[in-house]
Design a protein around this motif. Structure first.
Motif, PDB file in Angstrom:
ATOM      1  N   VAL A 110      -0.120   4.992   0.683  1.00  0.00           N
ATOM      2  CA  VAL A 110      -1.287   5.779   1.088  1.00  0.00           C
ATOM      3  C   VAL A 110      -0.863   7.032   1.841  1.00  0.00           C
ATOM      4  CG1 VAL A 110      -2.964   3.895   1.123  1.00  0.00           C
ATOM      5  CG2 VAL A 110      -1.498   4.245   3.109  1.00  0.00           C
TER       6      VAL A 110
ATOM      7  N   TYR B 254      -1.524  -0.808  -4.141  1.00  0.00           N
ATOM      8  CA  TYR B 254      -2.646   0.118  -3.980  1.00  0.00           C
ATOM      9  C   TYR B 254      -2.088   1.520  -3.773  1.00  0.00           C
ATOM     10  CZ  TYR B 254      -5.364  -4.130  -3.152  1.00  0.00           C
ATOM     11  OH  TYR B 254      -5.959  -5.363  -3.275  1.00  0.00           O
ATOM     12  N   TYR B 255      -2.662   2.492  -4.488  1.00  0.00           N
ATOM     13  CA  TYR B 255      -2.182   3.868  -4.439  1.00  0.00           C
ATOM     14  C   TYR B 255      -3.330   4.821  -4.139  1.00  0.00           C
ATOM     15  CZ  TYR B 255       2.124   2.367  -6.833  1.00  0.00           C
ATOM     16  OH  TYR B 255       3.304   1.752  -7.175  1.00  0.00           O
ATOM     17  N   VAL B 256      -3.077   5.786  -3.255  1.00  0.00           N
ATOM     18  CA  VAL B 256      -4.014   6.892  -3.117  1.00  0.00           C
ATOM     19  C   VAL B 256      -4.073   7.625  -4.447  1.00  0.00           C
ATOM     20  CG1 VAL B 256      -4.316   9.162  -2.057  1.00  0.00           C
ATOM     21  CG2 VAL B 256      -3.773   7.198  -0.637  1.00  0.00           C
TER      22      VAL B 256
ATOM     23  N   MET C  71      -8.168   4.030   4.832  1.00  0.00           N
ATOM     24  CA  MET C  71      -8.187   4.072   3.382  1.00  0.00           C
ATOM     25  C   MET C  71      -8.655   2.714   2.872  1.00  0.00           C
ATOM     26  SD  MET C  71      -7.012   7.059   2.357  1.00  0.00           S
ATOM     27  CE  MET C  71      -6.215   8.483   3.093  1.00  0.00           C
TER      28      MET C  71
ATOM     29  N   LEU D 115      -8.946   3.386  -3.610  1.00  0.00           N
ATOM     30  CA  LEU D 115      -7.574   3.431  -4.087  1.00  0.00           C
ATOM     31  C   LEU D 115      -7.448   2.941  -5.516  1.00  0.00           C
ATOM     32  CD1 LEU D 115      -5.935   1.876  -0.896  1.00  0.00           C
ATOM     33  CD2 LEU D 115      -6.298   4.306  -1.396  1.00  0.00           C
TER      34      LEU D 115
ATOM     35  N   TYR E  60       0.838  -1.200   0.000  1.00  0.00           N
ATOM     36  CA  TYR E  60       0.000   0.000   0.000  1.00  0.00           C
ATOM     37  C   TYR E  60       0.876   1.255   0.000  1.00  0.00           C
ATOM     38  CZ  TYR E  60      -4.314  -2.564   1.152  1.00  0.00           C
ATOM     39  OH  TYR E  60      -5.411  -3.401   1.128  1.00  0.00           O
TER      40      TYR E  60
END
Length: 752
Positions: A433, A487-489, A449, A454, A431
Motif C-alpha cells: 500500500v 492486497y495492492y493499491v 486503506m 484495493l 499488503y
C-alpha cells in the motif's frame, strides 16, 4: 598533525545498473543477490530502477531497528546513509563514499564476495587511531595520525558500535577523529569490477605515506585546492605530496556548509535547528538543492545554528533532526532565497506518519517516506527514508508548495501478520500500500486503506523440490507450497519477487524470481502462480532493469539471459548452478567462452557475420528437482552498428497447468501451452517454423503435435502410465533466418 582525510582517486565511477541486482553465477558458485553490509553493520539491497518506495530493501543490524536509512542519487550513484551517520558525513568526519552503494558494489564489496572493507581511522595521534580501530589495524600511518583497517562484514556492526556517536552528539567515539574508505588504486577490466588489490595496501594514500615514512620524510606538503563537484556538495580537497601526488580531504572544524562556485548574488541564510526536547539540535542536517541549476549546499553545526552564504535562487530543502529514537523529516518544495533570512527547523513540529489497513493484526515490515522533486531542467532530486516500521518517524507538514506536477510526497509500506519471532512467517496475507500527495507535504499524515479500495490477488507459490521455504517480497515466508492473499493499491506499479531456500530464509536464496512492475485494479484480480514450471529461458517484455539483455554496440556483443525463469509472464530468474558455459561463434569459429550462465561480453570483428551463441547450465536436485539442465543455441546475423542494438533472439516458453508440486496428471494426453518470446525491441521476424519434442528419459525424443499457429500454440504431450518426468525440446525459426534450439531436462513431473 591530525587531519581528517579521505582518498580522492582519479577512478571512473560507474552508475549502478540493474544488473547489480542479479550478478551472474559462475560454475559451482551459489547465486546470491548483491546485499551489501555497510560499515555500520546494516545490510541493504539497492534496486535503482524500481518504482518509488521500492528502490531499497534494508535490514538493520541487531539492536538498530530504530535506525532510518536515507536513499539518494548523486551523480548517478545510489547512496544509502543510516540516520546516525548523516550528521557525521555532513560535518566531514565520516567519508560519504562508505555509503555509496553503487561504488562499493562496483569495487566488489558485495556480501557474496566476502571481502573485508578497507578503512582509514584518524585520531589525535597514530597510537590512538590504532586503538580506535579496535586493535584491527593492518597499516600504521604515523605521519597523518591514522591507521589502516580491514573490517569483515560480520564484524562491521561491532566496529561501528564502538565509533558511533553517543547521545546525538555528532562526534565519533573511541577516540577517533575521522573514518574514511581506503579506496582502491584501480579496478580490473572485465565484468566483475573488482579492484586490483595489493597484499597490504589498496590506497594511493597509504602507499604514499608508507613511502614517505620509509624515507623518513618528516614534512608532508599540503597545497590547498578547492573543488566542488557539479552534482553535489563537496568538501575541500588537499593535494598531498608524499612520494607522489595523492589526494586527501581536509575538514574544517565547526559548521560544514559547502557552497558551489556560482556567479549569482548570495544572501546570508541562518539555520536554527531545535531538537525534540526543545533544545538546540546537535544531530541534524539540511540540504538545499537548486531547482534551476546543479548546485547543492549541505549544512550542519552541533551548536544548532549554522550560517550559510547561499546563492540567490529557488531551492528544494530537505532536513533531518534526530533525538534518540525520534527523527523528524522536513521538506519544503520551494524555498525562494532572494534576501537574508532565517529558517527555523523545529523537530517538535513533526507529526507521525503511517498507513493502516482493515486487518487489526497487520504490522509493517517495510516502510518508506519519499520526497520527490522535479527540477526545471527535468532532473529528479530529493530522497527517501526507509525503515522496518513507522515508529519514531515524524514528518513536518510543508509551508510551501511546488508548481503543479513538480513535487510528490509518498508514504509506502508492506504489512503482514507478525509471527512473534521478529518476522512474518506464515502470514496468510500481505499488503502493498501507499498514498501520495502532490505539490506539498500535507497536514494529515496517516491514511487508512480499506480492503474494498484495493486489488486482491491470490498468490500460489509452488514447490519445485521437497522441503523448501519460499519468501514473498522479502517479507512473508513459509514452507512451499503455500497460498497468500495479497492486497495492492490500484493503478500503482508494484514489483514482486519470490526466493526459495533450504531451511530458514536468509539473504542468499537458492533461486530468485522477479517480476516487472505490475498494476492492479480494484477488487478481486484472481490468482497468479509463482515458482511453477516449466523453468526455462526468458526475455521479459519491457524489462525495467538492464541486466537481461542481448545487445551489440559497435563491435561488442553483450549477453545476460536468464535460463531458469518460471512460466509467469514478464518475469526473469536466477538460480544456483553446479556448472555453466557460454560460447560465441562467428561464422563457425569460436570468438570467446566462459563459465557463466548465459552471460558474457565478447569483442567481435567488424562487418556482418552469422553468429551462434551457445549457453548451458546445470543445477542439482537439491536446488530444484526440475529443469536440472537447460541448454540453448541461438543462430543469428549481426553487423557493426553505430548505436546499441538488441539482437534478434527469441526463446520458446512452456506454461502447462501443473499442480502446486509442479506435477501433471498421468495416463492422459496433456496440453502444454507453447509461446515464442522475442527480445523486446529487437528486429526478429515472424515465425516460419516451430517444433516441439518430448522425452521421458532424456535420450529418446519424439515429436509432439502442435495446435494453433503463429507464436502461440498448444503441444499435446502423451503421459503413459509409469512416466515420472517429461523433458522438452523446441526449435524456432523465423522468416529472417534467426533460429533458437533449446532443451530442458526434467521440465515437469508426472503424477503416477
Amino acid at each position: 598533525m591530525a587531519l581528517a582525510l579521505a582518498v580522492v582517486l582519479p577512478v571512473t565511477t560507474a552508475v549502478l545498473a540493474g544488473g547489480a541486482q542479479a550478478a551472474p553465477s559462475t560454475t559451482g558458485a551459489p547465486y546470491a543477490e548483491p546485499w551489501l553490509t555497510l560499515v555500520t553493520g546494516d545490510r541493504v539491497l539497492s534496486r535503482p530502477d524500481a518504482p518509488a518506495g521500492q528502490e531499497l530493501v534494508v535490514k538493520p543490524a541487531p539492536g538498530r531497528e530504530s535506525v532510518r536509512f536515507q536513499r539518494s542519487v548523486r551523480g548517478g550513484d545510489v547512496h544509502v546513509v543510516p540516520s546516525d551517520a548523516a550528521t557525521l558525513i555532513a560535518a566531514g568526519t565520516v567519508d560519504a563514499r562508505l555509503f555509496n552503494v553503487s561504488r562499493l558494489l562496483e569495487l566488489g564489496y558485495a556480501d557474496a564476495d566476502a571481502r573485508e572493507l578497507p578503512l582509514i581511522v584518524t585520531a589525535a595521534d597514530e597510537a590512538r587511531a590504532a586503538a580506535a580501530a579496535g586493535g584491527q589495524a593492518v597499516t600504521r600511518l604515523p605521519l597523518i595520525d591514522a591507521a589502516g583497517v580491514r573490517v569483515a562484514r560480520d564484524r562491521a556492526g561491532q566496529f561501528w558500535s564502538r565509533l558511533a556517536p553517543k547521545n546525538d552528539v555528532p562526534v565519533l567515539g573511541g577516540g577517533a577523529a575521522g573514518l574514511w574508505l581506503d579506496a582502491p588504486l584501480s579496478a580490473t577490466a572485465g565484468g566483475s569490477g573488482a579492484p586490483d588489490l595489493g597484499a597490504d595496501s589498496e590506497s594511493r594514500l597509504i602507499a604514499g605515506m608508507r613511502a614517505a615514512t620509509e624515507r623518513r620524510e618528516a614534512v608532508v606538503d599540503l597545497a590547498v585546492v578547492e573543488r566542488f563537484p557539479a552534482t553535489g556538495a563537496g568538501p575541500i580537497d588537499l593535494a598531498v605530496t608524499a612520494g607522489g601526488a595523492d589526494g586527501t580531504r581536509f575538514v574544517r572544524s565547526g559548521a560544514a556548509a559547502r557552497t558551489p562556485a556560482v556567479t549569482q548574488a548570495s544572501h546570508q541564510l541562518t539555520l536554527v535547528a531545535t531538537d525534540h526536547n526543545g533544545n538546540p539540535a546537535t544531530n541534524w542536517t539540511v540540504t538545499f538543492n537548486d531547482v534551476e541549476r546543479e548546485n547543492v549546499v549541505t549544512a550542519t553545526d552541533p551548536s544548532g545554528t549554522a550560517v550559510v552564504s547561499l546563492p540567490a535562487g529557488n531551492y528544494f530543502m530537505e532536513a533531518q533532526i534526530g533525538t534518540g529514537a525520534l527523527s523528524t523529516y522536513i521538506a519544503e518544495p520551494l524555498v525562494v532565497h532572494d534576501r537574508a533570512r532565517t529558517i527555523a527547523l523545529t523537530a517538535t513540529e513533526g507529526r507521525p506518519i503511517g498507513l493502516t489497513v482493515d486487518r487489526a493484526d497487520a504490522e509493517p515490515g517495510e516502510v518508506a517516506a519519499i520526497f520527490s522533486r522535479m527540477t526545471v531542467d527535468g532532473r529528479m532530486i530529493g530522497g527517501s527514508t526507509h525503515g522496518v516500521n513507522f515508529d519514531g518517524m515524524l514528518v513536518r507538514p510543508s509551508d510551501s508548495a511546488a508548481p503543479a506536477d513538480q513535487f510528490v510526497f509518498y508514504v509506502a509500506a508492506r504489512l503482514a501478520r507478525p509471527d512473534g519471532q521478529g518476522g512474518f512467517g506464515g502470514s496468510p496475507y500481505l499488503y502493498h500500500v501507499q498514498w501520495l500527495e502532490p505539490d506539498r507535504v500535507p497536514t494529515d499524515l496517516i491514511r487508512h486503506m480499506g480492503d474494498a479500495e484495493l486489488g486482491k490477488v491470490q498468490a500460489r507459490l509452488s514447490a519445485a523440490a521437497p522441503g523448501k521455504t519460499g519468501r514473498k517480497d522479502y517479507l512473508v515466508h513459509g514452507t512451499l507450497p503455500f497460498t497468500i492473499t495479497e492486497y495492492y493499491v490500484p493503478d500503482t506499479p508494484w514489483l514482486s519477487s519470490v526466493g526459495t531456500f533450504t531451511g530458514a530464509p536468509n539473504d542468499n536464496p537458492e533461486t530468485m524470481l522477479y517480476s516487472g512492475a505490475r498494476m492492479f485494479g480494484v477488487g478481486n484480480q484472481g490468482s497468479e502462480r509463482w515458482n511453477t514450471g516449466v523453468f526455462g529461458p526468458s526475455f521479459p517484455a519491457s524489462w525495467p532493469w538492464s541486466w537481461t539483455k542481448a545487445t551489440r554496440t559497435g563491435n561488442q556483443i553483450d549477453v545476460e539471459i536468464p535460463l531458469f525463469t518460471d512460466h509467469g509472464a514478464n518475469r526473469e530468474a536466477r538460480s544456483n548452478v553446479t556448472g555453466a558455459s557460454t560460447k560465441l561463434f562467428r561464422n563457425g569459429s569460436l570468438v570467446g567462452q566462459n563459465a557463466q550462465v548465459a552471460t558474457g561480453s565478447f569483442g567481435v570483428p567488424a562487418g556482418q557475420a552469422t553468429y551462434r551463441l551457445e549457453a548451458k547450465a546445470t543445477r542439482s536436485s537439491g536446488v530444484a528437482s526440475l529443469s536440472t539442465s537447460v541448454s540453448v543455441q541461438w543462430t543469428f546475423k549481426s553487423a557493426t552498428v553505430t548505436a546499441p542494438q538488441r539482437l534478434p533472439l527469441a526463446v520458446v516458453r512452456f506454461a502447462p497447468n501443473l499442480d502446486d508440486h509442479n506435477r501433471a496428471p498421468g495416463g492422459t494426453v496433456f496440453s502444454v501451452p507453447v509461446s515464442v518470446q522475442r527480445q523486446d525491441g529487437s528486429a526478429g521476424a515472424a515465425t516460419k517454423r516451430l517444433t516441439v519434442e518430448a522425452s521421458y528419459d532424456g535420450w529418446f525424443w519424439f515429436p509432439v503435435p502442435l495446435l494453433g499457429s503463429g507464436d502461440s500454440r498448444t503441444a499435446l504431450v502423451p503421459h503413459p502410465r509409469g512416466v515420472d518426468h517429461v523433458s522438452l525440446r523446441a526449435t524456432h525459426l523465423d522468416k529472417a533466418g534467426n533460429r533458437v534450439e533449446q532443451t530442458i531436462t526434467r521440465a515437469y513431473q508426472v503424477r503416477r
